[in-house]
Design a protein around this motif. Structure first.
Motif, mmCIF file in Angstrom:
data_model
loop_
_atom_site.group_PDB
_atom_site.id
_atom_site.type_symbol
_atom_site.label_atom_id
_atom_site.label_comp_id
_atom_site.label_asym_id
_atom_site.label_seq_id
_atom_site.Cartn_x
_atom_site.Cartn_y
_atom_site.Cartn_z
ATOM 1 N N LYS A 50 0.845 -1.186 0.000
ATOM 2 C CA LYS A 50 0.000 0.000 0.000
ATOM 3 C C LYS A 50 0.887 1.245 0.000
ATOM 4 C CE LYS A 50 -3.716 -0.284 2.450
ATOM 5 N NZ LYS A 50 -4.679 -0.299 3.560
ATOM 6 N N LEU A 51 0.586 2.158 -0.922
ATOM 7 C CA LEU A 51 1.312 3.419 -1.031
ATOM 8 C C LEU A 51 0.899 4.363 0.092
ATOM 9 C CD1 LEU A 51 0.923 3.683 -4.877
ATOM 10 C CD2 LEU A 51 3.105 3.478 -3.662
ATOM 11 N N PRO A 52 1.699 5.379 0.389
ATOM 12 C CA PRO A 52 1.344 6.317 1.459
ATOM 13 C C PRO A 52 -0.006 7.005 1.268
ATOM 14 C CG PRO A 52 3.641 6.600 0.881
ATOM 15 C CD PRO A 52 3.048 5.643 -0.134
ATOM 16 N N ASN A 53 -0.462 7.153 0.020
ATOM 17 C CA ASN A 53 -1.757 7.793 -0.218
ATOM 18 C C ASN A 53 -2.928 6.823 -0.050
ATOM 19 O OD1 ASN A 53 -1.758 6.197 -2.527
ATOM 20 N ND2 ASN A 53 -1.602 7.918 -3.956
ATOM 21 N N GLY A 54 -2.650 5.578 0.331
ATOM 22 C CA GLY A 54 -3.688 4.581 0.562
ATOM 23 C C GLY A 54 -3.976 3.677 -0.624
ATOM 24 N N GLU A 55 -3.479 4.032 -1.810
ATOM 25 C CA GLU A 55 -3.690 3.184 -2.988
ATOM 26 C C GLU A 55 -2.821 1.935 -2.897
ATOM 27 O OE1 GLU A 55 -3.138 5.133 -6.748
ATOM 28 O OE2 GLU A 55 -4.164 6.947 -6.055
ATOM 29 N N LEU A 56 -3.339 0.847 -3.434
ATOM 30 C CA LEU A 56 -2.570 -0.394 -3.481
ATOM 31 C C LEU A 56 -1.719 -0.442 -4.744
ATOM 32 C CD1 LEU A 56 -5.214 -3.033 -2.334
ATOM 33 C CD2 LEU A 56 -3.197 -2.275 -1.065
ATOM 34 N N VAL A 57 -0.512 -0.973 -4.614
ATOM 35 C CA VAL A 57 0.284 -1.283 -5.785
ATOM 36 C C VAL A 57 -0.497 -2.360 -6.531
ATOM 37 C CG1 VAL A 57 2.453 -2.365 -6.536
ATOM 38 C CG2 VAL A 57 2.471 -0.687 -4.671
ATOM 39 N N PRO A 58 -0.649 -2.253 -7.859
ATOM 40 C CA PRO A 58 -1.422 -3.273 -8.585
ATOM 41 C C PRO A 58 -0.956 -4.689 -8.236
ATOM 42 C CG PRO A 58 -0.878 -1.469 -10.046
ATOM 43 C CD PRO A 58 -0.129 -1.228 -8.758
ATOM 44 N N SER A 59 -1.893 -5.595 -8.092
ATOM 45 C CA SER A 59 -1.593 -6.948 -7.613
ATOM 46 C C SER A 59 -0.733 -7.760 -8.571
ATOM 47 C CB SER A 59 -2.893 -7.703 -7.322
ATOM 48 O OG SER A 59 -3.686 -7.772 -8.480
ATOM 49 N N HIS A 60 -0.539 -7.289 -9.793
ATOM 50 C CA HIS A 60 0.306 -8.007 -10.755
ATOM 51 C C HIS A 60 1.753 -7.481 -10.752
ATOM 52 C CE1 HIS A 60 -1.460 -4.600 -12.933
ATOM 53 N NE2 HIS A 60 -0.334 -4.583 -13.631
ATOM 54 N N PHE A 61 2.157 -6.837 -9.629
ATOM 55 C CA PHE A 61 3.520 -6.312 -9.535
ATOM 56 C C PHE A 61 4.540 -7.454 -9.569
ATOM 57 C CE2 PHE A 61 2.604 -7.414 -5.180
ATOM 58 C CZ PHE A 61 3.808 -7.891 -4.698
ATOM 59 N N HIS A 62 5.749 -7.108 -9.929
ATOM 60 C CA HIS A 62 6.890 -8.020 -9.863
ATOM 61 C C HIS A 62 7.886 -7.440 -8.872
ATOM 62 C CE1 HIS A 62 6.295 -10.257 -13.784
ATOM 63 N NE2 HIS A 62 5.464 -9.230 -13.957
ATOM 64 N N VAL A 63 8.612 -8.278 -8.161
ATOM 65 C CA VAL A 63 9.784 -7.830 -7.418
ATOM 66 C C VAL A 63 10.949 -8.106 -8.357
ATOM 67 C CG1 VAL A 63 11.259 -8.182 -5.399
ATOM 68 C CG2 VAL A 63 8.775 -8.273 -5.153
ATOM 69 N N THR A 64 11.423 -7.048 -9.011
ATOM 70 C CA THR A 64 12.441 -7.221 -10.050
ATOM 71 C C THR A 64 13.851 -7.231 -9.497
ATOM 72 O OG1 THR A 64 12.474 -4.843 -10.456
ATOM 73 C CG2 THR A 64 11.013 -6.193 -11.834
ATOM 74 N N GLU A 65 14.025 -6.755 -8.273
ATOM 75 C CA GLU A 65 15.354 -6.764 -7.656
ATOM 76 C C GLU A 65 15.224 -6.971 -6.156
ATOM 77 O OE1 GLU A 65 17.471 -3.111 -8.318
ATOM 78 O OE2 GLU A 65 17.144 -3.158 -10.481
ATOM 79 N N VAL A 66 16.126 -7.746 -5.599
ATOM 80 C CA VAL A 66 16.387 -7.779 -4.165
ATOM 81 C C VAL A 66 17.896 -7.658 -4.072
ATOM 82 C CG1 VAL A 66 16.368 -9.129 -2.035
ATOM 83 C CG2 VAL A 66 14.399 -9.227 -3.574
ATOM 84 N N GLY A 67 18.364 -6.609 -3.434
ATOM 85 C CA GLY A 67 19.808 -6.401 -3.399
ATOM 86 C C GLY A 67 20.266 -5.726 -2.139
ATOM 87 N N LYS A 68 21.568 -5.669 -1.984
ATOM 88 C CA LYS A 68 22.179 -4.960 -0.868
ATOM 89 C C LYS A 68 22.785 -3.684 -1.434
ATOM 90 C CE LYS A 68 25.992 -6.591 0.990
ATOM 91 N NZ LYS A 68 26.975 -7.297 1.829
ATOM 92 N N VAL A 69 22.379 -2.557 -0.883
ATOM 93 C CA VAL A 69 22.889 -1.271 -1.325
ATOM 94 C C VAL A 69 23.774 -0.716 -0.216
ATOM 95 C CG1 VAL A 69 22.278 1.086 -2.001
ATOM 96 C CG2 VAL A 69 20.835 -0.834 -2.723
#
Length: 156
Positions: A19-38
């Motif tokens: 859920k975004l700060p404005n209350g909207e949901l990220v569309p349910s078909h999202f992908h996690v395209t990266e998991v990394g260490k920065v």
């Protein structure tokens, strides 16, 4: 939220939602395209050298409307990233496409992961002349806390 916490929450979920700060949901078909260490090595404006590390998740929407990332799949991606990239139990930062790439903190409300606003800040306020914010109080609060004389008490 730390990496260990998101895995605990994912283990209890059947579906993932952000859920975004404005209350909207990220569309349910999202992908996690990266998991990394920065890793960020920098010097603040007061001359102190600093080093920060976070785990970065990048969320992305495609036209793949049938895609749904399930909790067990995300746990697998996280665990593989931990192993290959030697990621410790770090704080999570989430990137998501807004007007530009936006960075968020992460929280959980029991059902959805909450993308929380992040703010810039001066890390060396005492060295670079930024005045401290003074606590604002109302005059009536000040009068209640100060020992004051009452009329006809003989103290004035």
């Amino acid at each position: 939220m730390k990496l260990s916490e998101i895995k605990q929450h994912l283990n209890k979920l059947e579906n993932i939602s952000f859920k975004l700060p404005n209350g909207e949901l990220v569309p349910s078909h999202f992908h996690v395209t990266e998991v990394g260490k920065v890793t960020k090595n920098f010097m603040d404006c007061g001359g102190t050298v600093r080093n920060e590390e976070v785990v970065n998740f990048q969320l992305w929407n495609a036209d793949d409307y049938n895609h749904r990332l399930h909790p067990e799949k995300l746990i697998h991606i996280i665990e593989l990233s931990e192993k290959i990239l030697h990621i410790g139990d770090l704080e999570i930062e989430v990137e998501y496409q807004g007007e530009t790439i936006e960075k968020f903190g992460l929280d959980f409300d029991g059902t959805s992961f909450l993308l929380t606003r992040k703010q810039t800040d001066c890390l060396a306020k005492d060295n670079c002349g930024v005045p401290e914010k003074k606590q604002k109080i109302q005059l009536k609060e000040l009068q209640a806390t100060v020992n004051s004389c009452s009329p006809n008490s003989g103290c004035c």
